[in-house]
Enzyme design. Sequence first.
Site, PDB file in Angstrom:
ATOM      1  N   ASP A  34       0.858  -1.178   0.000  1.00 32.82           N
ATOM      2  CA  ASP A  34       0.000   0.000   0.000  1.00 32.82           C
ATOM      3  C   ASP A  34       0.896   1.231   0.000  1.00 32.82           C
ATOM      4  O   ASP A  34       1.981   1.218   0.581  1.00 32.82           O
ATOM      5  CB  ASP A  34      -0.912   0.012   1.234  1.00 32.82           C
ATOM      6  CG  ASP A  34      -2.090   0.956   1.071  1.00 32.82           C
ATOM      7  OD1 ASP A  34      -3.208   0.463   0.828  1.00 32.82           O
ATOM      8  OD2 ASP A  34      -1.893   2.174   1.182  1.00 32.82           O
ATOM      9  N   SER A 151     -18.848  -8.879  -6.622  1.00 30.47           N
ATOM     10  CA  SER A 151     -19.046  -7.759  -5.696  1.00 30.47           C
ATOM     11  C   SER A 151     -19.752  -8.242  -4.440  1.00 30.47           C
ATOM     12  O   SER A 151     -20.306  -9.346  -4.404  1.00 30.47           O
ATOM     13  CB  SER A 151     -19.890  -6.672  -6.358  1.00 30.47           C
ATOM     14  OG  SER A 151     -21.237  -7.111  -6.491  1.00 30.47           O
ATOM     15  N   CYS A 152     -19.756  -7.401  -3.416  1.00 28.06           N
ATOM     16  CA  CYS A 152     -20.463  -7.743  -2.182  1.00 28.06           C
ATOM     17  C   CYS A 152     -21.946  -7.954  -2.455  1.00 28.06           C
ATOM     18  O   CYS A 152     -22.581  -8.849  -1.884  1.00 28.06           O
ATOM     19  CB  CYS A 152     -20.257  -6.661  -1.130  1.00 28.06           C
ATOM     20  SG  CYS A 152     -20.666  -4.984  -1.686  1.00 28.06           S
ATOM     21  N   ARG A 197     -22.759  10.539  -7.392  1.00 30.43           N
ATOM     22  CA  ARG A 197     -21.728  10.180  -6.414  1.00 30.43           C
ATOM     23  C   ARG A 197     -20.846  11.377  -6.059  1.00 30.43           C
ATOM     24  O   ARG A 197     -20.079  11.326  -5.096  1.00 30.43           O
ATOM     25  CB  ARG A 197     -20.863   9.027  -6.941  1.00 30.43           C
ATOM     26  CG  ARG A 197     -21.630   7.736  -7.103  1.00 30.43           C
ATOM     27  CD  ARG A 197     -20.721   6.560  -7.340  1.00 30.43           C
ATOM     28  NE  ARG A 197     -21.464   5.410  -7.846  1.00 30.43           N
ATOM     29  CZ  ARG A 197     -21.112   4.145  -7.658  1.00 30.43           C
ATOM     30  NH1 ARG A 197     -20.020   3.859  -6.988  1.00 30.43           N
ATOM     31  NH2 ARG A 197     -21.832   3.162  -8.162  1.00 30.43           N
ATOM     32  N   THR A 210     -25.450  -0.197 -10.437  1.00 30.63           N
ATOM     33  CA  THR A 210     -24.758  -1.386  -9.945  1.00 30.63           C
ATOM     34  C   THR A 210     -24.866  -2.463 -11.006  1.00 30.63           C
ATOM     35  O   THR A 210     -25.922  -2.626 -11.626  1.00 30.63           O
ATOM     36  CB  THR A 210     -25.333  -1.908  -8.614  1.00 30.63           C
ATOM     37  OG1 THR A 210     -24.664  -3.127  -8.268  1.00 30.63           O
ATOM     38  CG2 THR A 210     -26.823  -2.185  -8.703  1.00 30.63           C
ATOM     39  N   GLY A 211     -23.794  -3.171 -11.196  1.00 32.60           N
ATOM     40  CA  GLY A 211     -23.812  -4.289 -12.142  1.00 32.60           C
ATOM     41  C   GLY A 211     -24.074  -5.604 -11.451  1.00 32.60           C
ATOM     42  O   GLY A 211     -23.984  -6.667 -12.065  1.00 32.60           O
ATOM     43  N   ASN A 315     -21.483  -5.513   3.955  1.00 35.22           N
ATOM     44  CA  ASN A 315     -20.787  -5.433   2.676  1.00 35.22           C
ATOM     45  C   ASN A 315     -19.263  -5.407   2.824  1.00 35.22           C
ATOM     46  O   ASN A 315     -18.542  -5.564   1.847  1.00 35.22           O
ATOM     47  CB  ASN A 315     -21.252  -4.211   1.871  1.00 35.22           C
ATOM     48  CG  ASN A 315     -21.353  -2.945   2.685  1.00 35.22           C
ATOM     49  OD1 ASN A 315     -22.344  -2.739   3.395  1.00 35.22           O
ATOM     50  ND2 ASN A 315     -20.339  -2.095   2.603  1.00 35.22           N
TER      51      ASN A 315
END
Length: 335
Positions: A34, A151-152, A197, A210-211, A315
Amino acid sequence: MAVKVGINGFGRIGRNVFRAALKNPDIEVVAVNDLTDANTLAHLLKYDSVHGRLDAEVSVNGNNLVVNGKEIIVKAERDPENLAWGEIGVDIVVESTGRFTKREDAAKHLEAGAKKVIISAPAKNEDITIVMGVNQDKYDPKAHHVISNASCTTNCLAPFAKVLHEQFGIVRGMMTTVHSYTNDQRILDLPHKDLRRARAAAESIIPTTTGAAKAVALVLPELKGKLNGMAMRVPTPNVSVVDLVAELEKEVTVEEVNAALKAAAEGELKGILAYSEEPLVSRDYNGSTVSSTIDALSTMVIDGKMVKVVSWYDNETGYSHRVVDLAAYIASKGL
């Protein structure tokens, strides 16, 4: 012997994956990458505004983290090609920066010596997308090296969509996820390519895309073209809820739908899907390690074939536990 894991990106998901890995004897995190110094990473790992203080000894030795007496290498490389995972024995990399979601980018971890890469997000051109409890049996260690954990929201929706489709047949459906705000929103009004957003995350209910619903088809191909949906981002820091309205092939009652979901939660999907008849709210699911918890009190049926199913998910925690489960599963099949 525990599989050695490296985490690229020590943000919300990266740190929660680390927390989950501490509880799994089959996983050993040996390195993180990171673009932040070790002291900052140690502080953010130990103290979390959502999940509380980590029950572990966390310190810093030079540039490395020390957790419960075990030293974890800390790197700060922008380019995955320079991470030299092979030299430090990393088998699986969890790619959780959110930046390397294309296969060709994530595959740089393979060039750096890792054997497998798990992308903690929907991906592009990945070898396979896996949702634990739904399609992990499709994993082929010889063919699949860059794997998406979806995704979550897909991890919440897919398990119970699988049950509904297998038991009653889904003709079509629309999903809304009422989703806590995330780092892909602005804390105050600031530019963003999605103008909604761009607005202050804690000040509005924010409709966005969202996909997740369409992505269910990646793990349940029989539902391709049958599901779609959207997100409503709300001013909470964690825990979200999926609201699926679907037309079924068979006539059902609320009792039959709930019975099927409860049976799955107590059987083949135990640990992935849970079932609740308690009148709970989102805060009660903070820290939930399952992918999806059916809110049985909210199940509705109209005219026999139109059903609403509501399911909660942490999530962050639930999703991160599936990343760890997937890493352990991949290791069990041979690297």
